[in-house]
Write an enzyme that holds these catalytic residues in place. Structure first.
Site, mmCIF file in Angstrom:
data_model
loop_
_atom_site.group_PDB
_atom_site.id
_atom_site.type_symbol
_atom_site.label_atom_id
_atom_site.label_comp_id
_atom_site.label_asym_id
_atom_site.label_seq_id
_atom_site.Cartn_x
_atom_site.Cartn_y
_atom_site.Cartn_z
ATOM 1 N N GLU A 1 12.093 7.909 -14.338
ATOM 2 C CA GLU A 1 12.237 9.262 -14.292
ATOM 3 C C GLU A 1 12.974 9.611 -13.099
ATOM 4 O OE1 GLU A 1 10.159 8.643 -17.913
ATOM 5 O OE2 GLU A 1 9.699 8.255 -15.482
ATOM 6 N N GLY B 1 1.008 -1.321 -0.076
ATOM 7 C CA GLY B 1 0.140 0.093 -0.032
ATOM 8 C C GLY B 1 1.041 1.340 0.006
ATOM 9 N N GLU C 1 13.501 -3.609 -3.361
ATOM 10 C CA GLU C 1 12.628 -3.890 -4.446
ATOM 11 C C GLU C 1 13.407 -3.476 -5.665
ATOM 12 O OE1 GLU C 1 8.334 -2.439 -6.036
ATOM 13 O OE2 GLU C 1 8.960 -1.265 -4.406
#
Length: 395
Positions: A382, A127, A244
């Site tokens: 980006e 989340g 991650e």
């Protein structure tokens, strides 16, 4: 001599892993359907097999249930999983929230959550993103107001992958709206069965139900489910994102994808395969060279991490190059598949084979469409370039 012995040990380990996958990967999962089409229990079959073996989280410290493997062995493991085209285990549980809990959680949190993550009994989702806070996570607006021993949570998370299956969600919530953006955020573990939690599906460009909106309406969350200190969730969020983004290099999966690309390009169309065309062959070679360079960089950084250094800007580098290389491989696969890539997987009764085109061609378009998200999630590329500009170039 030591290098030779290590190489022999690695070869023996690779054969052990290869044999285990061959003999124990569930037959029910040896279908070529996209993982979104498998139900929750089907997706957990392989996880449960690996848990029984003690291999569900080999990258975790041994004290928390890890396998105690070296970085080289972990890389071999990932290579063999990719080569066998196994279903990846749920990263949100094993790569993301698990390490946060064993690094920053209380002993009670570790005892409660880690065993169930290892076993697959608890399925986690992430989340982080909100409609107004995607890559700019410091702008999260989901509120958590303290009420005695609970927080009352209200807000909306989006692009929540596989939330339809999740038992728990780890969420960034704003606990101090008066503080500077990054200083007023806390990291909560929220039971998806709590009253006030609702999930709404989002159907993606490839027709899959992979992501969702998640809504919180006066959801009561025990303070005991907060990781670390109140208002310091940004620290834990950055740690999670580092893991991650490092994993997003995904070089073994890209290696398997480029090998499949070559097979498709060598077989389609029969008699005049596109891989013989110099321009196409150059594009494949360019992608493979970029992948090999990323693999070498990844191994060097992972060895440094094994010695205790946390990944810095390299996590952003891996995220950028890994996702862009994979996107290029899927683009070339659609080019190689030709008309066979236009066949809708669902129209063929949920099975890739047999089909008129070469292996892999029937899902080429679906894989290409799904890969569009990779340069966006986990912090858009980006944003990653901005991080590198700031940390490395001082801009």
């Amino acid at each position: 001599m030591a290098d030779t012995a290590a190489a022999r040990d690695d070869d023996a380990f690779r054969e052990e892993v290869r044999s285990f996958i061959r003999d124990h990967y569930p037959q029910e999962m040896r279908v070529a359907a996209p993982y979104e089409e498998l139900d929750k229990e089907q997706q957990l079959l392989w996880h449960r097999v690996l848990h029984k073996k003690g291999w569900s989280a080999p990258h975790w410290p041994a004290e928390y249930g890890g396998a105690g493997w070296s970085i080289a062995q972990q890389h071999i493991w990932e290579q063999e999983l990719a080569a066998a085209d196994t279903l990846p285990l749920l990263a949100f549980s094993l790569t993301m929230v698990g390490p946060v809990i064993y690094t920053y959680g209380t002993e009670a949190q570790k005892a409660r959550f880690l065993p169930r993550i290892l076993s697959g009994d608890d399925w986690w989702c992430q989340g982080y993103s909100e409609p107004g806070a995607g890559s700019d996570l410091a702008n999260v607006r989901t509120r958590a107001v303290r009420d005695g021993d609970h927080y009352v949570v209200n807000g909306h998370k989006t692009w929540t992958t596989l939330a339809q299956h999740a038992d728990w969600i780890f969420a960034l919530v704003r606990t101090n709206p008066a503080a500077k953006a990054q200083q007023g955020i806390s990291f909560l573990l929220i039971d998806m069965a709590s009253p006030g939690v609702s999930v709404r599906p989002i159907i993606t460009l490839d027709g899959a139900h992979e992501v969702n909106d998640v809504f919180f309406d006066d959801v009561r969350v025990p303070v005991a489910n907060r990781i670390g200190e109140e208002d310091r969730g940004w620290t834990y969020a950055k740690f999670l994102l580092g893991n991650e983004r490092t994993s997003m290099a995904s070089t073994p999966r890209s290696r398997a994808a480029i090998d499949l690309l070559k097979r498709v390009a060598a077989a389609n169309p029969p008699g005049a395969p596109i891989l013989r065309h110099p321009d196409f062959a150059r594009k494949v070679a360019r992608a493979e060279i970029a992948l090999r360079a990323l693999e070498a960089t990844e191994m060097a950084v992972l060895r440094a991490v094994e010695q205790g250094r946390e990944p810095g800007f390299e996590a952003s580098l891996f995220k950028i190059r890994g996702t862009e290389i994979y996107q290029e491989i899927t683009r070339l696969a659609t080019e190689a598949a030709g008309v066979y890539g236009l066949i809708n997987h669902a129209d063929r009764g949920g099975t890739r084979l047999p089909h008129p085109g070469p292996e892999g061609s029937i899902t080429a378009m679906q894989e290409w469409l799904n890969a569009r998200k990779k340069t966006i999630y986990g912090g858009s590329n980006e944003i990653q370039r901005n991080i590198i500009a700031k940390q490395v170039l001082g801009l």
